[in-house]
Scaffold this motif. Structure first.
Motif, PDB file in Angstrom:
ATOM      1  N   ARG A 200       0.839  -1.186   0.000  1.00 42.21           N
ATOM      2  CA  ARG A 200       0.000   0.000   0.000  1.00 42.21           C
ATOM      3  C   ARG A 200       0.882   1.246   0.000  1.00 42.21           C
ATOM      4  O   ARG A 200       1.987   1.255   0.556  1.00 42.21           O
ATOM      5  CB  ARG A 200      -0.887   0.051   1.237  1.00 42.21           C
ATOM      6  CG  ARG A 200      -1.842  -1.124   1.407  1.00 42.21           C
ATOM      7  CD  ARG A 200      -2.957  -1.108   0.387  1.00 42.21           C
ATOM      8  NE  ARG A 200      -2.558  -1.762  -0.868  1.00 42.21           N
ATOM      9  CZ  ARG A 200      -3.310  -1.811  -1.960  1.00 42.21           C
ATOM     10  NH1 ARG A 200      -4.485  -1.215  -1.966  1.00 42.21           N
ATOM     11  NH2 ARG A 200      -2.879  -2.422  -3.030  1.00 42.21           N
ATOM     12  N   SER A 201       0.368   2.310  -0.605  1.00 43.94           N
ATOM     13  CA  SER A 201       1.021   3.611  -0.603  1.00 43.94           C
ATOM     14  C   SER A 201       0.248   4.534   0.326  1.00 43.94           C
ATOM     15  O   SER A 201      -0.971   4.690   0.175  1.00 43.94           O
ATOM     16  CB  SER A 201       1.034   4.196  -2.024  1.00 43.94           C
ATOM     17  OG  SER A 201       1.480   5.530  -2.034  1.00 43.94           O
ATOM     18  N   LEU A 202       0.942   5.114   1.303  1.00 47.45           N
ATOM     19  CA  LEU A 202       0.263   6.063   2.201  1.00 47.45           C
ATOM     20  C   LEU A 202      -0.127   7.293   1.396  1.00 47.45           C
ATOM     21  O   LEU A 202       0.729   7.935   0.782  1.00 47.45           O
ATOM     22  CB  LEU A 202       1.184   6.456   3.354  1.00 47.45           C
ATOM     23  CG  LEU A 202       0.557   7.350   4.433  1.00 47.45           C
ATOM     24  CD1 LEU A 202      -0.553   6.608   5.163  1.00 47.45           C
ATOM     25  CD2 LEU A 202       1.612   7.845   5.410  1.00 47.45           C
ATOM     26  N   PRO A 203      -1.408   7.658   1.359  1.00 44.12           N
ATOM     27  CA  PRO A 203      -1.826   8.811   0.560  1.00 44.12           C
ATOM     28  C   PRO A 203      -1.222  10.112   1.077  1.00 44.12           C
ATOM     29  O   PRO A 203      -0.888  10.239   2.260  1.00 44.12           O
ATOM     30  CB  PRO A 203      -3.351   8.812   0.708  1.00 44.12           C
ATOM     31  CG  PRO A 203      -3.709   7.417   1.092  1.00 44.12           C
ATOM     32  CD  PRO A 203      -2.566   6.947   1.939  1.00 44.12           C
ATOM     33  N   PRO A 204      -1.085  11.106   0.216  1.00 43.79           N
ATOM     34  CA  PRO A 204      -0.607  12.424   0.649  1.00 43.79           C
ATOM     35  C   PRO A 204      -1.483  12.986   1.773  1.00 43.79           C
ATOM     36  O   PRO A 204      -2.699  12.755   1.807  1.00 43.79           O
ATOM     37  CB  PRO A 204      -0.723  13.279  -0.606  1.00 43.79           C
ATOM     38  CG  PRO A 204      -0.674  12.298  -1.737  1.00 43.79           C
ATOM     39  CD  PRO A 204      -1.341  11.063  -1.232  1.00 43.79           C
ATOM     40  N   GLY A 205      -0.860  13.749   2.676  1.00 45.50           N
ATOM     41  CA  GLY A 205      -1.618  14.385   3.741  1.00 45.50           C
ATOM     42  C   GLY A 205      -2.239  13.421   4.718  1.00 45.50           C
ATOM     43  O   GLY A 205      -3.209  13.782   5.395  1.00 45.50           O
ATOM     44  N   VAL A 215      -4.247  -0.848  12.915  1.00 42.92           N
ATOM     45  CA  VAL A 215      -3.744   0.165  11.988  1.00 42.92           C
ATOM     46  C   VAL A 215      -4.888   1.053  11.533  1.00 42.92           C
ATOM     47  O   VAL A 215      -5.940   0.559  11.108  1.00 42.92           O
ATOM     48  CB  VAL A 215      -3.069  -0.486  10.765  1.00 42.92           C
ATOM     49  CG1 VAL A 215      -2.819   0.556   9.674  1.00 42.92           C
ATOM     50  CG2 VAL A 215      -1.751  -1.123  11.163  1.00 42.92           C
ATOM     51  N   THR A 216      -4.692   2.362  11.630  1.00 47.17           N
ATOM     52  CA  THR A 216      -5.651   3.328  11.098  1.00 47.17           C
ATOM     53  C   THR A 216      -4.898   4.330  10.229  1.00 47.17           C
ATOM     54  O   THR A 216      -3.749   4.674  10.517  1.00 47.17           O
ATOM     55  CB  THR A 216      -6.384   4.079  12.221  1.00 47.17           C
ATOM     56  OG1 THR A 216      -5.431   4.754  13.053  1.00 47.17           O
ATOM     57  CG2 THR A 216      -7.215   3.130  13.056  1.00 47.17           C
ATOM     58  N   SER A 217      -5.524   4.785   9.177  1.00 51.61           N
ATOM     59  CA  SER A 217      -4.953   5.800   8.293  1.00 51.61           C
ATOM     60  C   SER A 217      -5.985   6.895   8.105  1.00 51.61           C
ATOM     61  O   SER A 217      -7.087   6.639   7.609  1.00 51.61           O
ATOM     62  CB  SER A 217      -4.576   5.189   6.938  1.00 51.61           C
ATOM     63  OG  SER A 217      -4.086   6.175   6.050  1.00 51.61           O
ATOM     64  N   GLU A 218      -5.621   8.118   8.512  1.00 55.97           N
ATOM     65  CA  GLU A 218      -6.560   9.236   8.473  1.00 55.97           C
ATOM     66  C   GLU A 218      -5.885  10.463   7.847  1.00 55.97           C
ATOM     67  O   GLU A 218      -4.692  10.689   8.050  1.00 55.97           O
ATOM     68  CB  GLU A 218      -7.036   9.599   9.877  1.00 55.97           C
ATOM     69  CG  GLU A 218      -7.780   8.491  10.608  1.00 55.97           C
ATOM     70  CD  GLU A 218      -9.134   8.188   9.996  1.00 55.97           C
ATOM     71  OE1 GLU A 218      -9.663   9.074   9.269  1.00 55.97           O
ATOM     72  OE2 GLU A 218      -9.664   7.097  10.251  1.00 55.97           O
ATOM     73  N   PRO A 219      -6.660  11.275   7.111  1.00 52.08           N
ATOM     74  CA  PRO A 219      -6.082  12.519   6.587  1.00 52.08           C
ATOM     75  C   PRO A 219      -5.912  13.556   7.680  1.00 52.08           C
ATOM     76  O   PRO A 219      -6.778  13.699   8.543  1.00 52.08           O
ATOM     77  CB  PRO A 219      -7.123  12.970   5.552  1.00 52.08           C
ATOM     78  CG  PRO A 219      -8.412  12.384   6.036  1.00 52.08           C
ATOM     79  CD  PRO A 219      -8.052  11.088   6.698  1.00 52.08           C
ATOM     80  N   TYR A 220      -4.792  14.261   7.666  1.00 49.48           N
ATOM     81  CA  TYR A 220      -4.626  15.414   8.542  1.00 49.48           C
ATOM     82  C   TYR A 220      -4.716  16.712   7.752  1.00 49.48           C
ATOM     83  O   TYR A 220      -4.787  17.802   8.335  1.00 49.48           O
ATOM     84  CB  TYR A 220      -3.289  15.346   9.290  1.00 49.48           C
ATOM     85  CG  TYR A 220      -2.062  15.502   8.410  1.00 49.48           C
ATOM     86  CD1 TYR A 220      -1.575  16.760   8.076  1.00 49.48           C
ATOM     87  CD2 TYR A 220      -1.407  14.386   7.907  1.00 49.48           C
ATOM     88  CE1 TYR A 220      -0.457  16.906   7.248  1.00 49.48           C
ATOM     89  CE2 TYR A 220      -0.286  14.519   7.093  1.00 49.48           C
ATOM     90  CZ  TYR A 220       0.178  15.777   6.758  1.00 49.48           C
ATOM     91  OH  TYR A 220       1.263  15.916   5.939  1.00 49.48           O
TER      92      TYR A 220
END
Length: 623
Positions: A200-205, A215-220
């Motif tokens: 997986r690629s961590l999205p920008p921002g 594991v959680t991935s959230e926009p900042y």
């Protein structure tokens, strides 16, 4: 600034296979030839390759806080590190070196995970809080710095490039068909997809957190334009404010303990950056001739040496030019695919490779570039076509209705048209894919799922809609990735992007959209700022897209390796594309005088050709 790789398994002892860690780290030597560090502690293993730019002697990583409870590795630059350092010292923090990324663990101590919102820079970092058992992965707002990861069985692997992850036996080389479909359909892969099913690629921002086994991935941060109904049609843009912001942005990106040069394409964006660099040096009594780097072509239809030379002379640069032809493309295409870690839609990545090679051969490590202006200031032909399209009469045919349904699904607005009719394009994809894959297209068709946050499109001005889509689909994972970071670091060069400074982005976000494309003139604010700085041959010149010869020229040259990669037997054996369709395309592309208009027509054979190179480079098995 560097490349890193690592592994985190909560509760595991510090017994990571060091030979494996060194092999993974070695794949990133091009990102950091100046030094190498490999280290382990309970639950964490890190490998780091450094490209020394700031604090050449004292800037080794990882960096830690005062009691060593917080560990950080970071690829990139923190441009506001001096202001942040001063603030942190006033709060009682102490520092061990001058390197910019040392502010990160101390900022985290003060502000927790929200510290990332205070950063002005281009960065991908990993932060481990041993006390809380928390691991953070962060990527900058625009996505300049890459960050990839694999999470399986409670273990998180992460790296600056995919090739480092592929060294680990846990990571397979199976193709992510949705990632491949994104390359075929859009400018390139779209985070979080990559070309590998496991990666997986961590999205920008975005900020990824691994804590308590979850594991959680959230926009900042996201590019959030105002609603169209809230825009003031009488508002006047503050061009002087933009001028100040751009000058500050250039000044920040000239920070380095090594020489900094710049790319010069001959177009408005890079020429304006060159002029601002020249102003900065004069204002600071820096009597130096900076290095400028350009690409010229033997094909006069795409050659831009005249405006390049004109600007270089005006700013007093030491100008270096690489002349490119079909042979140069052939010799660099495999290398471009290796560094992109994905198939390519155009050959111009080979030109970018030549540019970074030229930079490094002149002993420089850092260059400024004009990338990002087109996506923010309305620089593509689509911004002008939007006005014409919206002013025209509606099309109520069945085909138009089907297109509107697709557009509603993708963008949240049935009237927003981006690049092509994706419903109709599905027929082309079906013909190009091998029959076995085409029969299952619905399961991996990238147009069936969410590509971006549609809530940032709905109710926005048409220009803002296109800018947001370009920012997400064209800029981050294509122009800043395979055409930016990857080809620059291929020769250990860091590219910096003044137009992507958060202050500049904020000016664009709040400016009246009609000022960006004014009277069908794209990037009007930049032309206005450039008018007294650059000759009219540059400021009044129509946009000239950075293009390079297509796959048709490679076929017409009759190179044996191209014929081999596109042979009927090989394509059929691989099982991804339809060999008969490829043969028909080859016949068409070989016709004397045939020339693709790559602005409007996809180079399908370049995708097939570079995909076969991709399979070779990464030992990807046939289906």
């Amino acid at each position: 600034m560097c490349g890193f790789v690592g592994c985190h398994r909560p509760g595991a002892p510090a017994d990571f296979d060091m030979a494996l860690l060194r092999r993974m780290t070695a794949t990133l030597a091009h990102r950091g030839p100046d030094s190498e560090t490999v280290t382990t502690e309970p639950g964490l293993a890190l490998g780091f390759r450094r490209l020394a730019i700031i604090d050449l002697e004292g800037g080794e990583q990882p960096v830690r806080n005062e009691d060593d409870a917080i560990t950080v590795v970071c690829n990139g630059e923190i441009y506001n590190h001096r202001e942040l350092r001063d603030e942190l010292i006033q709060r009682g923090h102490s520092f061990r070196a001058r390197v910019d990324v040392e502010v990160l663990p101390h900022l985290y101590e003060e502000f927790g995970p929200s510290f990332v919102s205070r950063l002005n820079g281009q960065f991908a970092f990993v932060l481990y809080d041993r006390t809380r058992g928390r691991l953070l992965l962060g990527r900058d707002q625009a996505g300049i710095a890459p960050l990839f990861y694999v999470f399986r069985d409670g273990m998180l692997l992460f790296a600056s490039e995919i090739k480092a992850l592929l060294e680990h036996p846990m990571v397979s080389r199976k193709v992510d068909l949705t990632g491949l479909d994104q390359v075929l359909t859009f400018p390139g892969p779209v985070s979080p997809n990559s070309l590998f099913a496991d990666v997986r690629s961590l999205p920008p921002g975005h900020l990824l957190t691994l804590e308590d086994g979850r594991v959680t991935s959230e926009p900042y941060w996201d590019l959030d334009y105002p609603m169209a109904k809230d825009l003031d049609p009488a508002a006047e843009p503050d061009y002087d404010d933009l001028d100040q912001r751009l000058r500050r942005s250039v000044s920040r990106r000239l920070q380095a303990d090594v020489d900094v040069g710049f790319y010069l394409s001959g177009g408005l964006d890079s020429s304006l950056i060159a002029a601002l660099i020249c102003e900065h040096d004069h204002a600071n009594n820096l009597n130096r001739a900076r290095h400028a780097f350009s690409i010229g072509f033997t094909d006069r239809l795409i050659d831009e040496r005249a405006p390049q030379d004109l600007v270089a002379r005006q700013v007093g640069a030491r100008h270096h030019t690489e002349i490119f032809d079909g042979e140069a493309i052939r010799t660099r295409l495999r290398q471009a695919v290796w560094h992109a870690e994905a198939p390519l839609k155009e050959s111009y990545n080979t030109c970018s490779l030549a540019l970074s090679d030229l930079v490094r051969s002149n002993a420089l490590k850092v260059v400024l570039t004009g990338e990002g202006a087109d996506e923010l200031f309305g620089g593509y032909v689509g911004y002008r076509l939007d006005r014409q399209r919206r002013a025209g009469a509606g099309d109520f045919s069945l085909e138009a209705q089907n297109a509107r349904e697709t557009q509603e699904r993708l963008w949240g607005d049935p009237d927003f048209f981006y690049e092509r009719d994706y419903g109709a394009f599905a027929e082309i994809k079906t013909a190009l894919y091998a029959p076995e894959i085409a029969a299952d297209l619905a399961s991996f068709d990238c147009c069936q799922g969410a590509l971006l946050d549609r809530s940032k499109m709905i109710g926005r001005h048409p220009l803002h809609q296109r800018s947001y889509a370009d920012f997400k689909l064209r800029l981050a994972d294509h122009l800043l990735s395979d055409h930016g970071d990857r080809v620059a670091y291929a020769h250990s060069v860091e590219a910096r992007y003044p137009f992507l400074d958060p202050e500049v982005i904020e000016w664009v976000r709040t400016a009246p959209p009609d000022c960006l494309v004014q009277d069908m003139t794209e990037k009007y604010p930049l032309r206005r700022l450039a008018a007294h700085r650059l000759p009219p041959e540059v400021t009044k010149r129509e946009k000239f897209g950075f293009v390079a010869p297509s796959s048709a020229s490679l076929l017409q040259d009759g190179a044996d390796w191209v014929e081999d990669l596109l042979s009927h037997e090989r394509i059929k054996r691989a099982g991804y594309f339809d060999a008969d369709t490829v043969e028909r395309l080859k016949t068409r592309y070989r016709q004397p005088g045939f020339r693709l208009n790559t602005t409007f027509e996809p180079d399908l054979l370049m995708i097939v050709l570079s995909f076969e190179l991709f399979r070779e480079c990464f030992d990807v098995p046939p289906l």
